[in-house]
Design an enzyme around this catalytic site. Sequence first.
Site, PDB file in Angstrom:
ATOM      1  N   LYS A  42     -25.685   3.040-108.428  1.00  0.00           N
ATOM      2  CA  LYS A  42     -24.621   3.848-107.844  1.00  0.00           C
ATOM      3  C   LYS A  42     -24.111   4.806-108.908  1.00  0.00           C
ATOM      4  O   LYS A  42     -23.834   4.394-110.038  1.00  0.00           O
ATOM      5  CB  LYS A  42     -23.494   2.952-107.329  1.00  0.00           C
ATOM      6  CG  LYS A  42     -23.955   1.999-106.234  1.00  0.00           C
ATOM      7  CD  LYS A  42     -22.870   1.040-105.793  1.00  0.00           C
ATOM      8  CE  LYS A  42     -23.367   0.131-104.682  1.00  0.00           C
ATOM      9  NZ  LYS A  42     -22.377  -0.882-104.259  1.00  0.00           N
TER      10      LYS A  42
ATOM     11  N   LYS B 171     -24.118  -7.119 -94.250  1.00  0.00           N
ATOM     12  CA  LYS B 171     -23.285  -7.914 -95.139  1.00  0.00           C
ATOM     13  C   LYS B 171     -23.293  -9.381 -94.680  1.00  0.00           C
ATOM     14  O   LYS B 171     -23.128  -9.680 -93.496  1.00  0.00           O
ATOM     15  CB  LYS B 171     -21.848  -7.386 -95.136  1.00  0.00           C
ATOM     16  CG  LYS B 171     -21.700  -6.021 -95.798  1.00  0.00           C
ATOM     17  CD  LYS B 171     -21.933  -6.103 -97.296  1.00  0.00           C
ATOM     18  CE  LYS B 171     -21.642  -4.765 -97.974  1.00  0.00           C
ATOM     19  NZ  LYS B 171     -21.773  -4.841 -99.448  1.00  0.00           N
TER      20      LYS B 171
END
Length: 328
Positions: free
Chosen positions: A217, A110
Amino acid sequence: MTAPLPPLAEILAGTRIVSLPLATRFRGVDHREAALLEGPEGWAEFSPFLEYDDEEASTWLAAAIDFAWNPQPAAHRSSIPVNATVPAVAAADVAAILARYDGCRTAKVKVAERGQTLDDDIARVRAVREALGVEARIRVDANGGWNVDEAERALHALSEFDLEYAEQPCASVDELAEIRRRLHDWDIPVAADESVRKAADPLRVARAGAADILVVKAQPLGGTRRALDIVQAAGLPAVVSSALDTSIGLAQGAALAAALPDLAYDCGLGTAALLAADVVDPRLVPSGGAIPVTRPEPDPSLLDAHGASAEREQWWRARITRCHALLT
């Protein structure tokens, strides 16, 4: 939906609400709440992030219902290779995070965290490269946190670490198309996540030539079949990922990854390793860099141990009720 929507009362009768502590703070939270639904096909998860409105969350409920009430597409594989996910932690904490991901040779790091600097990102990615070695694959995920100029500067600075790709470096499709053009000579592919799962038209990013890779997803795309349709229509390679799901939710992601004809990239389905507790024993965490394609059932004692408060239970059941109404 591929079958009639089950009655609300039937859904609520098989619902348990849990609150699980995280081993590392992630997305600004230290607990992950989820609604677990039991249907004829087994357990599923409904866990949109709390800030999502009901219209967006209703797609997540459709995915959970589909997984719990309907047979899933045929699987092409029995295990799924996964990446380690490294939150926006200090560089000194990277090794401890990676130690939770047994055998993973790919890491998603991240970056562009609010309140942090590019120097923080560089230090974090450098620590990942040093921990995993030169043969490992490193991808970065900005969650749309940069504008085009910021993304260009950051990714040039991070290119020394031989990035596999940059996930959602900018927020809009037009920005993605521009940064992809600017990065062409640097050989850093662009992956689209939010521009697929949060878009009214998830195929626009492919039509615009704004991505080399799709991140898909199961929950936010409405289930396995819709995600498969999007990948097929886009004609781009796909990475199956998750939204910090419990092991129950990760099982649906694994079913999606198993159903893809081709799986060119390690998937982001190892995030149960970021939880300090789960509802399944053993947990669906990476072993040898992969997770199995399975349908785990929650352990009743773990459901009891990590049950949400009465107030949060009421909040989630009200949310399911509103989202169910939007699906009828």
